[in-house]
Design an enzyme around this catalytic site. Structure first.
Site, short mmCIF file in Angstrom:
data_model
loop_
_atom_site.label_atom_id
_atom_site.label_comp_id
_atom_site.label_asym_id
_atom_site.label_seq_id
_atom_site.Cartn_x
_atom_site.Cartn_y
_atom_site.Cartn_z
N GLU A 90 10.56 41.14 -5.74
CA GLU A 90 10.39 42.44 -5.10
C GLU A 90 11.22 42.61 -3.84
O GLU A 90 11.82 43.67 -3.61
CB GLU A 90 8.91 42.70 -4.80
CG GLU A 90 8.07 43.11 -5.99
CD GLU A 90 7.69 41.95 -6.90
OE1 GLU A 90 7.16 42.19 -8.00
OE2 GLU A 90 7.93 40.78 -6.50
N HIS B 294 -5.06 42.06 -7.09
CA HIS B 294 -4.41 43.14 -7.83
C HIS B 294 -5.19 44.44 -7.71
O HIS B 294 -5.04 45.34 -8.56
CB HIS B 294 -4.29 42.77 -9.32
CG HIS B 294 -3.41 41.60 -9.58
ND1 HIS B 294 -3.79 40.31 -9.29
CD2 HIS B 294 -2.16 41.51 -10.09
CE1 HIS B 294 -2.82 39.47 -9.63
NE2 HIS B 294 -1.82 40.17 -10.12
#
Length: 329
Positions: free
Chosen positions: A61, A130
């Site tokens: 990322e 998450h």
């Protein structure tokens, strides 16, 4: 005329329509190309636009976000998809220290017209790492705009606005649980200005404010309250920064009560900012303290009973409204 399409299709239409119009726009992220997107948002886009504009990236990322930010500062208009905003914390250095600050650091010479998008918040039993909702975190950063739509119609109009007209970095926060939701989208082209809340339901007795998938809770509570003769006005923020607190204030002038429903943790949340603004500018219109229902002040656990206990729901929202109306203690 209008069509009924899924949330993911509305996002895809916004991306495709603007990419056909502007060759500077490209999208990159994990599995966006060959796999047609982790949530099938980009299905078919590789075939139409080719591998130079729909780009699969490694699981890195920070690296591909840096590429996107650099491209934006050199005349392109990238869309960076995060498989989940939980993974975007790995790229926070580029978002916070480069994308959000370069306009100020360059004395207005370098803009960064980039859209970061992907699913945000909880999505069932995905565990603590998450399941974080990030709107309030990114809304705390000057220099960026935060969009958090609750339905496909708004998502398409807001995303097209971001891709075509905005020169600032945009945090576009979707919900994994809403990608299959159906919505009516007109055939004609439309855009929705960022920073404008929407009154989804008119009412007279209490104002309920929410955004993203918690709008389902807000509207569900309004339905239940109506059965008991309580008329709730429901406002969808749509954009968190800039925050359209004036629409909320005008509603409170009418209803004299305010309840906020959000998925953020309670400390320094979106509801904290709204509460400050409304009590400062509209104190004389309030007939009860402003109340809110947020996620629990703890990581979201895996067990379904703990997920249910941690997130706002319709029954607790209904009870909170009754409390501000002094119908229960």
């Amino acid at each position: 005329m209008s069509r009924s399409i899924a949330f993911r299709e509305a996002i895809r239409e916004a991306l495709s329509e603007e990419m056909r119009r502007d060759e500077r726009i490209f999208m990159m992220g994990e599995e966006v190309a060959e796999y047609n997107g982790a949530y099938k948002v980009s299905q078919g886009m590789l075939a139409e636009f080719g591998a130079k504009r729909i780009i699969d990236t490694p699981i890195a990322e920070l690296g591909f976000t840096a590429i996107g930010v650099g491209a934006a500062q050199n005349g392109l208009r990238p869309v960076v998809e995060f498989m989940t905003w939980n993974f975007a914390v790995l790229a926070l250095d580029q978002i916070l220290n480069t994308a959000s600050k370069m306009l100020a650091m360059s004395g207005g010479q370098i803009t960064c017209p980039i859209v970061f998008r992907g699913p945000n918040g909880s999505a069932g039993q995905l565990g603590a790492q998450h399941s974080t909702a990030f709107e309030s975190l990114y809304a705390n950063i000057p220099g960026i705009k935060v969009v958090s739509p609750s339905n496909g119609y708004d998502a398409k109009g807001l995303l097209k606005q971001a891709l075509r007209f905005e020169e600032d970095p945009i945090m576009f926060m979707e919900s994994e649980q809403m990608y299959g939701d159906k919505c009516e989208v007109p055939d004609e082209e439309y855009y929705i200005e960022l920073g404008k809340a929407d009154v989804k339901r008119a009412g007279r007795d209490v104002t309920i404010v929410s955004f993203n998938k918690m709008m389902k809770v807000a509207l569900g509570a309004a339905d239940e309250l109506e059965k008991e003769g309580i008329s709730a006005e429901v406002i969808d923020l749509r954009t968190i920064r800039p925050l359209d607190w004036m629409t909320i204030l005008e509603s409170v002038k009418k209803t004299n009560r305010l309840v906020i429903v959000e998925e953020q943790w309670p400390f320094a949340s979106v509801s904290s900012e709204i509460t400050y603004r409304i009590q400062k500018e509209g104190f004389d219109y309030l007939d009860a303290p402003i109340r809110r229902i947020t996620a629990a002040d703890a990581p979201l656990h895996y067990a379904p009973n703990l997920v249910a206990a941690a997130l706002p729901d319709v029954p607790r929202t209904v009870r909170l409204v009754k409390e501000v109306m002094y119908q229960v203690k």
